[in-house]
Motif scaffolding. Structure first.
Motif, PDB file in Angstrom:
ATOM      1  N   ILE A 144       0.834  -1.203   0.000  1.00 48.14           N
ATOM      2  CA  ILE A 144       0.000   0.000   0.000  1.00 48.14           C
ATOM      3  C   ILE A 144       0.870   1.255   0.000  1.00 48.14           C
ATOM      4  CG2 ILE A 144      -1.640   1.322   1.384  1.00 48.14           C
ATOM      5  CD1 ILE A 144      -2.842  -1.034  -0.107  1.00 48.14           C
ATOM      6  N   LEU A 145       1.954   1.234   0.752  1.00 46.45           N
ATOM      7  CA  LEU A 145       2.823   2.411   0.840  1.00 46.45           C
ATOM      8  C   LEU A 145       3.395   2.780  -0.525  1.00 46.45           C
ATOM      9  CD1 LEU A 145       4.454   4.530   2.403  1.00 46.45           C
ATOM     10  CD2 LEU A 145       6.196   2.771   2.810  1.00 46.45           C
ATOM     11  N   PHE A 146       3.924   1.788  -1.266  1.00 46.76           N
ATOM     12  CA  PHE A 146       4.517   2.086  -2.566  1.00 46.76           C
ATOM     13  C   PHE A 146       3.454   2.537  -3.569  1.00 46.76           C
ATOM     14  CE2 PHE A 146       7.953  -0.989  -1.177  1.00 46.76           C
ATOM     15  CZ  PHE A 146       8.887   0.013  -0.957  1.00 46.76           C
ATOM     16  N   LYS A 147       2.251   1.983  -3.460  1.00 45.80           N
ATOM     17  CA  LYS A 147       1.185   2.412  -4.371  1.00 45.80           C
ATOM     18  C   LYS A 147       0.736   3.834  -4.037  1.00 45.80           C
ATOM     19  CE  LYS A 147      -0.752   1.340  -8.061  1.00 45.80           C
ATOM     20  NZ  LYS A 147       0.131   1.240  -9.225  1.00 45.80           N
ATOM     21  N   PHE A 148       0.738   4.176  -2.781  1.00 43.31           N
ATOM     22  CA  PHE A 148       0.424   5.542  -2.357  1.00 43.31           C
ATOM     23  C   PHE A 148       1.474   6.523  -2.897  1.00 43.31           C
ATOM     24  CE2 PHE A 148       1.216   8.880   0.856  1.00 43.31           C
ATOM     25  CZ  PHE A 148      -0.003   9.550   0.790  1.00 43.31           C
ATOM     26  N   LEU A 149       2.745   6.141  -2.819  1.00 44.70           N
ATOM     27  CA  LEU A 149       3.806   6.983  -3.361  1.00 44.70           C
ATOM     28  C   LEU A 149       3.683   7.123  -4.876  1.00 44.70           C
ATOM     29  CD1 LEU A 149       6.875   5.736  -1.273  1.00 44.70           C
ATOM     30  CD2 LEU A 149       5.574   7.857  -0.979  1.00 44.70           C
ATOM     31  N   ASN A 150       3.205   6.062  -5.540  1.00 44.70           N
ATOM     32  CA  ASN A 150       2.952   6.148  -6.976  1.00 44.70           C
ATOM     33  C   ASN A 150       2.005   7.293  -7.303  1.00 44.70           C
ATOM     34  OD1 ASN A 150       3.288   2.705  -7.888  1.00 44.70           O
ATOM     35  ND2 ASN A 150       4.338   4.418  -8.804  1.00 44.70           N
ATOM     36  N   GLY A 151       0.935   7.391  -6.512  1.00 45.89           N
ATOM     37  CA  GLY A 151      -0.045   8.449  -6.752  1.00 45.89           C
ATOM     38  C   GLY A 151       0.544   9.837  -6.570  1.00 45.89           C
ATOM     39  N   ILE A 152       1.409   9.986  -5.581  1.00 43.09           N
ATOM     40  CA  ILE A 152       2.046  11.288  -5.349  1.00 43.09           C
ATOM     41  C   ILE A 152       3.013  11.626  -6.477  1.00 43.09           C
ATOM     42  CG2 ILE A 152       3.630  12.525  -3.829  1.00 43.09           C
ATOM     43  CD1 ILE A 152       2.368  11.121  -1.477  1.00 43.09           C
ATOM     44  N   LEU A 153       3.798  10.640  -6.904  1.00 42.65           N
ATOM     45  CA  LEU A 153       4.831  10.894  -7.901  1.00 42.65           C
ATOM     46  C   LEU A 153       4.274  11.129  -9.295  1.00 42.65           C
ATOM     47  CD1 LEU A 153       7.454   8.238  -6.737  1.00 42.65           C
ATOM     48  CD2 LEU A 153       7.549  10.710  -6.387  1.00 42.65           C
ATOM     49  N   ILE A 154       3.187  10.442  -9.647  1.00 39.12           N
ATOM     50  CA  ILE A 154       2.662  10.567 -11.005  1.00 39.12           C
ATOM     51  C   ILE A 154       1.802  11.808 -11.162  1.00 39.12           C
ATOM     52  CG2 ILE A 154       0.433   9.376 -10.821  1.00 39.12           C
ATOM     53  CD1 ILE A 154       3.166   8.907 -13.515  1.00 39.12           C
ATOM     54  N   ALA A 155       1.416  12.447 -10.061  1.00 40.26           N
ATOM     55  CA  ALA A 155       0.572  13.642 -10.147  1.00 40.26           C
ATOM     56  C   ALA A 155       1.267  14.772 -10.893  1.00 40.26           C
ATOM     57  CB  ALA A 155       0.175  14.104  -8.743  1.00 40.26           C
ATOM     58  N   GLY A 156       2.592  14.894 -10.727  1.00 40.79           N
ATOM     59  CA  GLY A 156       3.336  15.952 -11.405  1.00 40.79           C
ATOM     60  C   GLY A 156       3.340  15.786 -12.910  1.00 40.79           C
ATOM     61  N   PRO A 157       3.874  14.659 -13.437  1.00 42.79           N
ATOM     62  CA  PRO A 157       3.841  14.451 -14.891  1.00 42.79           C
ATOM     63  C   PRO A 157       2.430  14.488 -15.471  1.00 42.79           C
ATOM     64  CG  PRO A 157       5.348  12.900 -13.860  1.00 42.79           C
ATOM     65  CD  PRO A 157       4.636  13.603 -12.739  1.00 42.79           C
ATOM     66  N   LEU A 158       1.458  13.962 -14.739  1.00 41.34           N
ATOM     67  CA  LEU A 158       0.084  13.947 -15.244  1.00 41.34           C
ATOM     68  C   LEU A 158      -0.472  15.360 -15.397  1.00 41.34           C
ATOM     69  CD1 LEU A 158      -2.411  12.255 -16.013  1.00 41.34           C
ATOM     70  CD2 LEU A 158      -3.053  12.255 -13.603  1.00 41.34           C
ATOM     71  N   SER A 159      -0.125  16.246 -14.482  1.00 42.37           N
ATOM     72  CA  SER A 159      -0.685  17.600 -14.508  1.00 42.37           C
ATOM     73  C   SER A 159      -0.017  18.503 -15.542  1.00 42.37           C
ATOM     74  CB  SER A 159      -0.574  18.240 -13.123  1.00 42.37           C
ATOM     75  OG  SER A 159       0.782  18.413 -12.747  1.00 42.37           O
ATOM     76  N   VAL A 160       1.210  18.183 -15.949  1.00 46.38           N
ATOM     77  CA  VAL A 160       1.927  19.065 -16.883  1.00 46.38           C
ATOM     78  C   VAL A 160       1.996  18.507 -18.300  1.00 46.38           C
ATOM     79  CG1 VAL A 160       3.328  19.963 -15.002  1.00 46.38           C
ATOM     80  CG2 VAL A 160       4.224  18.098 -16.401  1.00 46.38           C
ATOM     81  N   LEU A 161       1.552  17.267 -18.523  1.00 49.90           N
ATOM     82  CA  LEU A 161       1.692  16.654 -19.849  1.00 49.90           C
ATOM     83  C   LEU A 161       0.956  17.443 -20.923  1.00 49.90           C
ATOM     84  CD1 LEU A 161       2.627  14.416 -21.724  1.00 49.90           C
ATOM     85  CD2 LEU A 161       0.621  13.070 -21.022  1.00 49.90           C
ATOM     86  N   MET A 162      -0.349  17.635 -20.761  1.00 50.78           N
ATOM     87  CA  MET A 162      -1.119  18.344 -21.779  1.00 50.78           C
ATOM     88  C   MET A 162      -0.738  19.818 -21.877  1.00 50.78           C
ATOM     89  SD  MET A 162      -2.780  16.293 -23.587  1.00 50.78           S
ATOM     90  CE  MET A 162      -3.681  17.520 -24.524  1.00 50.78           C
ATOM     91  N   PRO A 163      -0.507  20.546 -20.755  1.00 49.09           N
ATOM     92  CA  PRO A 163      -0.020  21.922 -20.902  1.00 49.09           C
ATOM     93  C   PRO A 163       1.301  22.008 -21.656  1.00 49.09           C
ATOM     94  CG  PRO A 163      -0.860  21.592 -18.686  1.00 49.09           C
ATOM     95  CD  PRO A 163      -0.856  20.244 -19.349  1.00 49.09           C
ATOM     96  N   TYR A 164       2.193  21.030 -21.431  1.00 53.68           N
ATOM     97  CA  TYR A 164       3.464  21.015 -22.159  1.00 53.68           C
ATOM     98  C   TYR A 164       3.230  20.819 -23.657  1.00 53.68           C
ATOM     99  CZ  TYR A 164       7.816  18.986 -23.976  1.00 53.68           C
ATOM    100  OH  TYR A 164       8.917  18.701 -24.740  1.00 53.68           O
ATOM    101  N   LEU A 165       2.394  19.853 -24.026  1.00 48.21           N
ATOM    102  CA  LEU A 165       2.123  19.606 -25.437  1.00 48.21           C
ATOM    103  C   LEU A 165       1.416  20.784 -26.093  1.00 48.21           C
ATOM    104  CD1 LEU A 165       0.949  15.866 -25.299  1.00 48.21           C
ATOM    105  CD2 LEU A 165       3.159  16.734 -26.064  1.00 48.21           C
ATOM    106  N   SER A 166       0.545  21.462 -25.352  1.00 45.91           N
ATOM    107  CA  SER A 166      -0.200  22.588 -25.924  1.00 45.91           C
ATOM    108  C   SER A 166       0.720  23.748 -26.296  1.00 45.91           C
ATOM    109  CB  SER A 166      -1.271  23.067 -24.948  1.00 45.91           C
ATOM    110  OG  SER A 166      -0.684  23.643 -23.793  1.00 45.91           O
ATOM    111  N   GLU A 167       1.887  23.843 -25.658  1.00 37.38           N
ATOM    112  CA  GLU A 167       2.813  24.927 -25.969  1.00 37.38           C
ATOM    113  C   GLU A 167       3.517  24.737 -27.307  1.00 37.38           C
ATOM    114  OE1 GLU A 167       5.432  25.325 -22.647  1.00 37.38           O
ATOM    115  OE2 GLU A 167       3.869  26.072 -21.296  1.00 37.38           O
ATOM    116  N   PHE A 168       3.303  23.604 -27.966  1.00 39.96           N
ATOM    117  CA  PHE A 168       3.832  23.371 -29.301  1.00 39.96           C
ATOM    118  C   PHE A 168       2.746  23.486 -30.366  1.00 39.96           C
ATOM    119  CE2 PHE A 168       6.811  21.271 -26.477  1.00 39.96           C
ATOM    120  CZ  PHE A 168       8.044  21.586 -27.024  1.00 39.96           C
ATOM    121  N   HIS A 169       1.574  23.976 -29.973  1.00 40.10           N
ATOM    122  CA  HIS A 169       0.452  24.080 -30.906  1.00 40.10           C
ATOM    123  C   HIS A 169      -0.136  25.483 -30.858  1.00 40.10           C
ATOM    124  CE1 HIS A 169       0.806  19.772 -30.115  1.00 40.10           C
ATOM    125  NE2 HIS A 169       0.201  19.564 -31.269  1.00 40.10           N
ATOM    126  N   ALA A 170      -0.462  26.008 -32.020  1.00 40.93           N
ATOM    127  CA  ALA A 170      -1.178  27.280 -32.079  1.00 40.93           C
ATOM    128  C   ALA A 170      -2.586  27.080 -31.538  1.00 40.93           C
ATOM    129  CB  ALA A 170      -1.226  27.779 -33.519  1.00 40.93           C
TER     130      ALA A 170
END
Length: 542
Positions: free
Chosen positions: A144-170
């Motif tokens: 459970i501990l490692f799965k909980f840490l998964n949720g914390i760690l993946i929140a960063g990449p998940l939140s910036v993925l689409m904003p990052y890609l949008s900066e390459f599109h008009a």
């Protein structure tokens, strides 16, 4: 005399003047918006989308894979219904904690210093390490501990993925790109049941001993699911830094090089033919980290106050409740349906011969048999061989979810159509969750249970696009962050509460989802009323 000479030049050498005008246009500094519009749309954008696929698939796998092997760990971890609910929902608890910190506090600070690309790389590295440790967990609490840490760690990449890609599109291409990206990213929902059908159905083939350590099939399954984040690290490293980020750092030559590369790949022309040669200098931020955090929090609070003001309060609260309910229904059924079919498979193999032939048995009676010949808690029994249909049914549900949610997302292109789709999406779960218990045959159970998953996913997608249409631009990011936060709460609480209620009363567990869907079905009609106009003036006065 000078005037006559100039006139003669214009008549005899017209191309010289045209070239001078072209050169003047090239030398004129352009801002980010003008430069990104000049790059167009083509091969570069497609390759960027393909490179982002492993990142998006990592997020889906981290939140989904547990449900497909949790049945194999019931003896190792002494699982109860409550423990199962925690095991499949704990990753969302980590996302609930980390999500607001990223969206409302740290995003400006960390991204302004390191950039979205570096945030994704670091998050994926830590996520990969955590997944490997998770596959070696020996107790339920470390699991459970490692799965909980998964949720914390993946929140960063998940939140910036689409904003990052949008900066390459008009801006012209961003809505269409976001829709196709959503379709491609959602295909990852088919992977967990597909991999399970290859591994878990052939358990004896994949029980390995490495360096005198025994790896059961479900641990091999977990290790295989660490491949997408590892691939994601490589693909993100191949992506360029965002030109928008480079401009804020004062690296104008590097930003121009990225623009020229995008233009060359999209237009299949030489980079030197890019019309813009200089970029507008953007002032670097000189605020301290503390000041950045303070400003970010104050801005978020101000935008939330606007969203809760009289013109928007009712719609905003209704949308939050609809999002919460859609994620409760979607995530609960998505994570529990595979376990349901495995349990039903075991019932037909073990308990069904003890019942009178031809007796109609409800789904709840299959999940909790009246005749108990075996003590499942003792783990002193041999579980029935799982049929391939168990995982095949999950692949059908995932495929139907992708297909119908994509169709509705593309078809609902007006505000009224979106509201109609939301109303429709909450009607089916109301019926499906009530009727599913009395669907005696497995195919009918599949239809009713999958209707909950498919329509709740449609509702979540349409709600996101509806918000983009009716929310003022100024407060739209804050509203989207609020939707994500509420959705993660629903995704975390749904499986956990469902497991608790399921242990007390099976029928009540399904009825509560139906009642919640019915309430949202009624509330969705209030969205038909047209939202207020002239939002800009009202916001400025607030």
């Amino acid at each position: 005399m000078l005037t006559e000479i100039q006139t003669l030049r214009r008549i005899s050498i017209p191309w010289t003047v045209g070239e001078d005008i072209k050169n003047d246009r090239q030398q004129h500094p352009a801002d980010y918006e003008k430069a990104i519009a000049e790059t167009g749309y083509g091969l570069f954008n497609v390759l960027m989308l393909l490179a982002a696929v492993p990142v998006a698939w990592t997020c889906v796998l981290d939140t989904t894979v547990t449900t497909f092997f949790i049945q194999s760990t019931e003896c190792d971890f002494e699982l109860t219904l409550f423990r199962r609910g925690i095991a499949v929902g704990v990753v969302y608890i980590g996302m609930v904690i980390a999500g607001p910190l990223w969206d409302f506090v740290f995003q400006d600070v960390i991204i302004s210093c390191y950039g979205k690309r570096n945030v994704m790389i670091m998050g994926l590295i830590l996520d990969s390490v955590c997944n490997i440790l998770w596959a070696h967990a020996t107790t339920y609490y470390t699991f459970i501990l490692f799965k909980f840490l998964n949720g914390i760690l993946i929140a960063g990449p998940l939140s910036v993925l689409m904003p990052y890609l949008s900066e390459f599109h008009a801006p012209t291409y961003q809505p269409t790109f976001a829709k196709w990206a959503g379709v491609l990213f959602s295909i990852s929902n088919i992977l967990p049941p597909a991999i399970s059908s290859l591994l878990i159905l052939h358990t004896s083939w994949f029980n390995l001993t490495i360096f005198n350590r025994f790896y059961a099939t479900w641990r091999i399954y977990m290790l295989i699911c660490t491949i997408p984040p590892a691939v994601g690290i490589l693909t993100v490293c191949l992506m360029p830094k965002s030109p928008k980020f480079l401009l804020t750092k004062g690296e104008h030559h590097e930003a121009l090089r990225v623009f020229k590369m995008m233009y060359s790949m999209n237009k299949f022309e030489s980079p030197d033919s890019f019309k813009i040669s200089t970029l507008v200098h953007q002032q670097k931020t000189s605020r301290s980290i503390r000041k950045l955090c303070t400003d970010r929090i104050e801005s978020s609070i101000s935008n939330l106050r606007i969203a809760l003001s009289k013109p928007y309060q009712k719609s905003f609260l209704i949308i939050l409740l609809l999002q919460f309910s859609s994620m409760v229904g979607f995530n609960t059924m998505r994570l529990w349906v595979p376990q349901f079919f495995i349990t039903l498979n075991n019932f037909h193999s073990i308990n069904r011969p003890s019942y009178p032939p031809g007796e109609a048995i409800t789904m709840c009676e299959m999940l909790f048999p009246r005749i108990e010949n075996i003590d499942y808690a003792s783990c002193a029994y041999t579980a029935a061989q799982i049929e391939s249909a168990v995982y095949f049914n999950s692949m059908i549900i995932a495929s139907a979810t992708i297909l119908f949610s994509s169709i509705f997302t593309f078809a609902a292109n007006t505000r009224l159509r979106k509201v109609s789709a939301i109303i429709f999406s909450f009607l089916f779960p109301t019926v499906g969750s009530v009727v599913a218990n009395w669907a005696i045959e497995i195919p009918w159970m599949l239809i009713f249970l999958s209707s909950i998953i498919v329509t709740m996913k449609i509702a979540a997608n349409i709600i996101a696009t509806y918000v983009a249409d009716v929310t003022p631009t100024m407060i739209r990011p804050t509203v989207n962050h609020s939707l994500n936060f509420v959705g993660h709460i629903g995704a975390a609480l749904g499986p956990i509460l469902f497991s608790v209620v399921l242990g007390a009363s099976c029928l009540t567990a399904f009825m509560e989802i139906g009642c919640l869907s019915f309430v949202c079905y009624i509330l969705a009609f209030f969205l038909i009323k047209k939202p207020p106009e002239n939002d800009k003036v009202k916001i400025e006065r607030f």
